[in-house]
Design a protein around this motif. Structure first.
Motif, PDB file in Angstrom:
ATOM      1  N   PHE A 275       0.841  -1.188   0.000  1.00 38.66           N
ATOM      2  CA  PHE A 275       0.000   0.000   0.000  1.00 38.66           C
ATOM      3  C   PHE A 275       0.879   1.241   0.000  1.00 38.66           C
ATOM      4  N   VAL A 276       0.388   2.277  -0.677  1.00 38.93           N
ATOM      5  CA  VAL A 276       1.097   3.551  -0.773  1.00 38.93           C
ATOM      6  C   VAL A 276       0.147   4.659  -0.344  1.00 38.93           C
ATOM      7  N   PHE A 277       0.474   5.309   0.762  1.00 37.01           N
ATOM      8  CA  PHE A 277      -0.211   6.551   1.104  1.00 37.01           C
ATOM      9  C   PHE A 277       0.383   7.716   0.309  1.00 37.01           C
ATOM     10  N   HIS A 278       1.717   7.722   0.176  1.00 36.95           N
ATOM     11  CA  HIS A 278       2.378   8.921  -0.339  1.00 36.95           C
ATOM     12  C   HIS A 278       3.463   8.581  -1.354  1.00 36.95           C
ATOM     13  N   PRO A 279       3.195   8.799  -2.637  1.00 34.48           N
ATOM     14  CA  PRO A 279       4.293   8.801  -3.607  1.00 34.48           C
ATOM     15  C   PRO A 279       5.197  10.004  -3.361  1.00 34.48           C
ATOM     16  N   VAL A 280       6.440   9.885  -3.782  1.00 35.37           N
ATOM     17  CA  VAL A 280       7.398  10.984  -3.655  1.00 35.37           C
ATOM     18  C   VAL A 280       7.346  11.869  -4.894  1.00 35.37           C
ATOM     19  N   HIS A 297       4.303   0.662   2.059  1.00 35.91           N
ATOM     20  CA  HIS A 297       3.902  -0.140   3.212  1.00 35.91           C
ATOM     21  C   HIS A 297       3.654  -1.572   2.734  1.00 35.91           C
ATOM     22  N   GLU A 298       4.137  -2.531   3.475  1.00 34.56           N
ATOM     23  CA  GLU A 298       3.841  -3.924   3.116  1.00 34.56           C
ATOM     24  C   GLU A 298       2.339  -4.183   3.155  1.00 34.56           C
ATOM     25  N   PRO A 308      -2.546   2.957  10.585  1.00 33.99           N
ATOM     26  CA  PRO A 308      -1.756   2.372   9.491  1.00 33.99           C
ATOM     27  C   PRO A 308      -0.469   1.767  10.022  1.00 33.99           C
ATOM     28  N   SER A 309      -0.588   0.710  10.825  1.00 36.94           N
ATOM     29  CA  SER A 309       0.545   0.257  11.621  1.00 36.94           C
ATOM     30  C   SER A 309       0.966  -1.177  11.327  1.00 36.94           C
ATOM     31  N   GLU A 310       0.611  -1.690  10.167  1.00 35.83           N
ATOM     32  CA  GLU A 310       0.901  -3.093   9.899  1.00 35.83           C
ATOM     33  C   GLU A 310       2.359  -3.352   9.536  1.00 35.83           C
ATOM     34  N   SER A 311       3.081  -2.346   9.075  1.00 41.43           N
ATOM     35  CA  SER A 311       4.436  -2.592   8.601  1.00 41.43           C
ATOM     36  C   SER A 311       5.270  -1.335   8.760  1.00 41.43           C
ATOM     37  N   ALA A 312       6.538  -1.469   8.419  1.00 39.74           N
ATOM     38  CA  ALA A 312       7.476  -0.359   8.528  1.00 39.74           C
ATOM     39  C   ALA A 312       7.680   0.237   7.136  1.00 39.74           C
ATOM     40  N   PRO A 313       7.132   1.424   6.852  1.00 39.86           N
ATOM     41  CA  PRO A 313       7.227   1.983   5.502  1.00 39.86           C
ATOM     42  C   PRO A 313       8.643   2.436   5.163  1.00 39.86           C
ATOM     43  N   GLU A 358      12.014  10.584   9.292  1.00 38.62           N
ATOM     44  CA  GLU A 358      12.424   9.295   9.833  1.00 38.62           C
ATOM     45  C   GLU A 358      11.514   8.939  11.005  1.00 38.62           C
ATOM     46  N   LEU A 359      11.018   7.702  11.019  1.00 38.35           N
ATOM     47  CA  LEU A 359      10.132   7.234  12.079  1.00 38.35           C
ATOM     48  C   LEU A 359      10.872   6.251  12.986  1.00 38.35           C
ATOM     49  N   VAL A 360      10.312   6.053  14.164  1.00 35.98           N
ATOM     50  CA  VAL A 360      10.878   5.100  15.102  1.00 35.98           C
ATOM     51  C   VAL A 360      10.417   3.703  14.714  1.00 35.98           C
ATOM     52  N   PRO A 361      11.325   2.746  14.497  1.00 39.36           N
ATOM     53  CA  PRO A 361      10.894   1.381  14.163  1.00 39.36           C
ATOM     54  C   PRO A 361       9.937   0.840  15.222  1.00 39.36           C
ATOM     55  N   GLY A 362       8.887   0.159  14.742  1.00 35.95           N
ATOM     56  CA  GLY A 362       7.884  -0.386  15.655  1.00 35.95           C
ATOM     57  C   GLY A 362       6.734   0.549  15.936  1.00 35.95           C
ATOM     58  N   GLN A 363       6.795   1.777  15.379  1.00 33.65           N
ATOM     59  CA  GLN A 363       5.697   2.734  15.556  1.00 33.65           C
ATOM     60  C   GLN A 363       5.134   3.086  14.187  1.00 33.65           C
ATOM     61  N   GLY A 364       4.485   2.097  13.574  1.00 34.61           N
ATOM     62  CA  GLY A 364       4.002   2.293  12.218  1.00 34.61           C
ATOM     63  C   GLY A 364       2.935   3.345  12.091  1.00 34.61           C
ATOM     64  N   ALA A 365       2.254   3.679  13.192  1.00 40.70           N
ATOM     65  CA  ALA A 365       1.210   4.701  13.123  1.00 40.70           C
ATOM     66  C   ALA A 365       1.743   6.083  13.460  1.00 40.70           C
ATOM     67  N   ALA A 366       3.068   6.230  13.555  1.00 44.58           N
ATOM     68  CA  ALA A 366       3.642   7.497  13.991  1.00 44.58           C
ATOM     69  C   ALA A 366       3.429   8.592  12.946  1.00 44.58           C
TER      70      ALA A 366
END
Length: 461
Positions: A275-280, A297-298, A308-313, A358-366
């Protein structure tokens, strides 16, 4: 850049305890403050307003039971000019439910779209600042004091609702969008002319009302993402305000629609499920191949229907070959990240720099993270600007140093929340010293909750 090319299709439930932290809590009042303190020196070229939008639930908010995307929209703004920070204010956006709750007159304007919360994004077009969202709602027109003035359907030319991520063509000045019809199996590829009227609305058949949160644009094509997050009738019957879930039996595909051939059908190319929320950004070469860079996102909204926390984007590149009907994909960077921005003068064109959070790993909804990343896609180098201990920032806006400045030469503006002070501040980074200290910081007398997207509106409205 670090990266891999393999696929991992496992699903993990990420912790959402960070959503209980102060940086995510909604604020309860509308406030306004003038003559703000500036630490450092605000560049005199920054003459305009920095805006940020996101959901801000009125009353009690419990992320364990309330959808992350469903809160009433709130806009925050800082007016800069002449080396000064003139004011900060915030306001809720007046959708129908909030106007009734506050005992105010209804927001004027047409109502053939949905009247739900508008909380996703902001865009400036044809002399108007618009708040926009997913799900079929019409844009809201904001004035310079952030008051909601009206709903708009672009003078009666918009046949349904609008979309969360419209894009401005830097060459033509036209605004483009892709809106999924909430009542039918089609997407509308929209072109809004420089006067603010829809001049083209191309229907593209799709199945099952996919969540097309965003799209990509090139000089000659619109690129659609028809991926496995789609409308879920069971969630809708249960009353979910965002009834979209991961559907593993649904195909994942990318659509290519010519911009210069009215009525042309989409060409669809299959990709692995994601899944893609945001193309660059996207661009094409002389041989017709299209490069599309995305935050991939996986999966999303599968085990966790609220976040939106199923995977690490991470950052990926798709190379589309319409003649061969093939897609080659490659991971460009393995760090967990989201909210990409570019120098928007390069929208739809070959480009070099991408800025992400940059997000914190394990916080997919960040919605915020400890650093900004600058990807140099020509050299493969990634630079990191860290905010410091206990500090998290959100999406950054790039402002060129001047109209003729090279790509990526200018400033990045972002809001950073500091847990030590329970306050937010605006950071201004000079890209000439991206990893160095900010050239200016504007402490705010309030906290700005982590939200969605930011915008820069030059000079006075």
């Amino acid at each position: 850049m670090p990266g891999t090319t393999g696929h991992t299709h496992t699903s993990h439930r990420h912790s959402t305890t960070h959503l209980l932290e102060a940086g995510y809590r909604p604020v309860s009042t509308e406030t306004a403050h003038t003559d703000l303190t500036v630490r450092g020196t605000l560049p005199p070229q920054l003459d305009g307003t920095f805006l940020r939008i996101g959901p801000n639930t009125r009353g009690e908010h419990d992320p364990a039971v309330q959808h992350a995307f469903a809160g009433t929209g709130m806009v925050h703004a800082l007016r800069l000019g002449g080396g000064r920070a003139h004011w900060y204010r915030n306001r809720w956006l007046r959708d129908g439910a909030l106007a009734r709750e506050l005992g105010e007159l209804p927001t004027p304007g047409p109502l053939h779209g949905l009247d739900g919360p508008v909380n996703a994004n902001l865009v400036r077009h044809a002399g108007r600042t618009l708040a926009v969202t997913d799900g079929g709602a019409l844009p809201l027109v904001l004035d310079a004091d952030l008051r909601t003035r009206a709903r708009t359907d672009f003078d009666g030319t918009l046949p349904g609702g609008f979309c969360a991520h419209p894009l401005t063509d830097p060459v033509t000045g036209e605004l483009h969008g892709v809106a999924v019809d909430p009542a039918g199996d089609r997407a509308l590829v929209l072109t809004v002319d420089v006067e603010g009227r829809v001049r083209d609305a191309l229907p593209v058949p799709v199945k099952g009302r996919p969540w097309m949160h965003a799209f990509a644009l090139t000089e000659r094509h619109t690129v659609l993402f028809d991926l496995p997050v789609a409308h879920d009738p069971a969630e809708a019957r249960a009353g979910s305000p965002v009834p979209y879930t991961w559907q593993p039996d649904r195909d994942a595909r990318i659509g290519i629609v010519p911009r210069d051939r009215p009525g042309a059908a989409a060409l669809w190319l299959d990709v692995p499920p994601c899944f893609v929320f945001h193309p660059v950004n996207a661009f094409e070469d002389a041989d017709g191949r299209i490069t599309v860079d995305v935050i991939r996102h996986e999966r999303a909204f599968d085990r966790d229907r609220l976040h939106p926390s199923e995977s690490a984007p991470t950052l990926w590149r798709w190379t589309l070959d319409p003649r061969e009907g093939a897609v080659v994909e490659r991971q460009l960077d393995s760090r967990v990240q989201e909210f990409p921005r570019i120098d928007e003068r390069r929208t739809g064109l070959p480009y070099r720099y991408a800025f992400t959070v940059e997000l914190v790993p394990g916080q997919g909804a960040a919605l915020g993270g400890p650093a900004l990343l600058r990807h140099d896609l020509a050299t493969g180098r990634t630079d990191r600007h860290a905010f410091g201990d206990g500090r998290q920032g959100g999406e950054a806006v790039f402002v060129p140093r001047d109209a003729l400045a090279p790509e990526g030469d200018g400033w990045l503006l972002t809001l950073v929340y500091d847990t030590a002070t329970d306050r937010s501040e605006l950071l201004v980074l000079d890209t000439a010293d991206f990893t160095g200290p900010p050239v200016a910081t504007v402490p705010l007398p309030a906290r700005v909750p982590h939200g969605f997207h930011a915008q820069w509106v030059p000079s006075e409205w």
